[in-house]
Design an enzyme around this catalytic site. Structure first.
Site, PDB file in Angstrom:
ATOM      1  N   TYR A  43     -13.978 -11.002  26.802  1.00 43.89           N
ATOM      2  CA  TYR A  43     -12.968 -10.021  26.400  1.00 43.89           C
ATOM      3  C   TYR A  43     -13.328  -8.618  26.881  1.00 43.89           C
ATOM      4  O   TYR A  43     -12.471  -7.734  26.906  1.00 43.89           O
ATOM      5  CB  TYR A  43     -12.808  -9.969  24.869  1.00 43.89           C
ATOM      6  CG  TYR A  43     -12.305 -11.217  24.208  1.00 43.89           C
ATOM      7  CD1 TYR A  43     -11.875 -12.329  24.944  1.00 43.89           C
ATOM      8  CD2 TYR A  43     -12.265 -11.309  22.818  1.00 43.89           C
ATOM      9  CE1 TYR A  43     -11.436 -13.472  24.309  1.00 43.89           C
ATOM     10  CE2 TYR A  43     -11.816 -12.453  22.174  1.00 43.89           C
ATOM     11  CZ  TYR A  43     -11.411 -13.542  22.925  1.00 43.89           C
ATOM     12  OH  TYR A  43     -10.972 -14.674  22.285  1.00 43.89           O
TER      13      TYR A  43
ATOM     14  N   HIS B  29     -17.488 -20.680  24.438  1.00 44.58           N
ATOM     15  CA  HIS B  29     -16.090 -20.267  24.572  1.00 44.58           C
ATOM     16  C   HIS B  29     -15.243 -21.375  25.208  1.00 44.58           C
ATOM     17  O   HIS B  29     -14.173 -21.729  24.699  1.00 44.58           O
ATOM     18  CB  HIS B  29     -16.007 -18.991  25.401  1.00 44.58           C
ATOM     19  CG  HIS B  29     -14.734 -18.233  25.200  1.00 44.58           C
ATOM     20  ND1 HIS B  29     -14.617 -16.903  25.468  1.00 44.58           N
ATOM     21  CD2 HIS B  29     -13.509 -18.619  24.749  1.00 44.58           C
ATOM     22  CE1 HIS B  29     -13.385 -16.490  25.197  1.00 44.58           C
ATOM     23  NE2 HIS B  29     -12.697 -17.533  24.758  1.00 44.58           N
TER      24      HIS B  29
ATOM     25  N   ASP C  77     -13.510 -11.294  15.322  1.00 45.00           N
ATOM     26  CA  ASP C  77     -13.762 -12.277  16.377  1.00 45.00           C
ATOM     27  C   ASP C  77     -13.642 -11.613  17.745  1.00 45.00           C
ATOM     28  O   ASP C  77     -12.612 -11.012  18.068  1.00 45.00           O
ATOM     29  CB  ASP C  77     -12.735 -13.422  16.267  1.00 45.00           C
ATOM     30  CG  ASP C  77     -12.942 -14.490  17.319  1.00 45.00           C
ATOM     31  OD1 ASP C  77     -13.524 -15.537  16.987  1.00 45.00           O
ATOM     32  OD2 ASP C  77     -12.519 -14.287  18.476  1.00 45.00           O
TER      33      ASP C  77
END
Length: 267
Positions: free
Chosen positions: A39, A97, A34
Site C-alpha cells: 500500500y 498478502h 489494517d
C-alpha cells in the site's frame, strides 16, 4: 488472542489522505488499523498513529508481507522495515498478502518465517490472505492451525466465497472480509436498500452488519469522517433471519479482485 471484529482499512489511501482517515478513525473510537507493505502507506499510518496519542497497547495493527519478501531470508528484514515505518516495536498481526506466484516460495517456507518473526516478538499473531482451500491446507500442514489467526479474503454480498468460508470454519480459522461493500457497488442494491429502510440504517451499515453477523471481521475504509462514524455504528445493528436470507440470495460469484499473474486458482 482474537482479532477485532471491526477495523479500519487503508487500501488505496496514501499521504495526507490516509493520515486524516486514520486520525479521524482513532478519534471516533476505532482501534484496529489494517495496512500492507504494497500500500506504500505504512509510514503515513505510523505518523497518524503517533499524532493521535492513542496508547500503543490499545491498538491492533495489521500489516501484510508483499510477494517479494516471502522468502525466509527476506521476510523478517522486510517486517522490521515495516515496523520502523509504523513507528512501533511490533505489529499485532502479520499476514501473507498473496501466495507466492507460481509457488516460487513455498507456503511452508513463508509460514515458518512468520512463526520465527512471532517468536522474535515482531508480531503477536500471524495469518494469511487470498488463500484458497488448498493453500490453507498447506499453511496448516506447515505450522498447525492454531498459528493461523485469520484468512483475509474478498467477501461481499456478490462474492460470498462459501467454499473457502466453510473450509475455514471446519478447520477453525477465522475469516476477515475485505472489499465488504464491493467497491461501493452493493450500496445501490435494491435488496440492501430495502433492508436498510426497514431498519432505518444505511446500506453500508446493513452490509457490514451482515458480514459481522456471519462471523467475519471487517475492515472498511473511508476518507470521510461522517462515513467512518456511520460505519462504526454497524456494530449495533441486528439483522433478522429474513434479512440474512435475502442477502444470501445476492451471491453471484462476482469477484472484483483477481490480479493477473498474482491470483491463485480460485475455488
Amino acid at each position: 488472542m482474537t482479532i477485532p471484529a471491526f477495523g479500519l482499512g487503508t487500501f488505496r489511501l496514501q499521504d495526507d489522505v490516509v493520515i486524516a482517515s486514520v486520525k479521524n478513525a482513532l478519534d471516533l473510537g476505532y482501534r484496529a488499523i489494517d495496512t500492507a507493505q504494497i500500500y506504500q502507506n505504512e509510514a503515513a499510518v505510523g505518523e497518524a498513529i503517533e499524532q493521535s496519542n492513542v496508547a500503543r497497547e490499545e491498538l491492533f495493527i495489521t500489516t501484510k508481507i508483499w510477494i517479494e519478501n516471502l522468502s525466509s531470508a527476506a521476510l523478517i528484514p522486510s517486517l522490521q522495515q515495516s515496523l520502523a515505518k509504523l513507528r512501533t516495536d511490533y505489529v499485532d498481526l502479520t499476514l501473507i498478502h498473496w501466495p507466492s506466484p507460481g509457488a516460487a516460495v513455498s507456503v511452508a517456507e513463508t509460514m515458518h518465517a512468520l512463526v520465527e518473526a512471532k517468536r522474535a516478538g515482531l508480531t503477536r499473531q500471524i495469518g494469511i490472505s487470498n488463500f484458497t482451500t488448498e493453500l490453507m491446507q498447506q499453511a496448516i500442514d506447515a505450522v498447525g492451525v492454531d498459528e493461523i489467526a485469520t484468512n483475509q479474503i474478498e467477501l461481499h454480498p456478490y462474492l460470498q466465497n462459501r467454499k473457502v468460508v466453510e473450509f475455514a470454519r471446519q478447520k477453525g480459522i477465522p475469516v476477515t472480509s475485505y472489499m465488504t461493500l464491493a467497491y461501493g457497488k452493493a450500496l445501490s442494491d435494491e435488496v440492501i436498500k430495502s433492508i436498510a429502510n426497514k431498519h432505518q440504517a444505511t446500506p453500508a451499515q446493513v452490509i457490514l452488519a451482515w458480514a459481522m453477523q456471519s462471523g467475519y471481521a471487517v475492515i472498511p475504509s473511508s476518507t470521510q469522517r461522517k462515513n467512518l462514524q456511520s460505519n462504526l455504528q454497524a456494530q449495533l445493528l441486528k439483522l433478522d433471519a429474513q434479512d440474512m436470507a435475502e442477502i444470501a440470495t445476492l451471491d453471484s460469484h462476482d469477484r472484483l479482485v483477481s490480479p493477473e499473474g498474482l491470483a491463485p486458482d480460485w475455488d
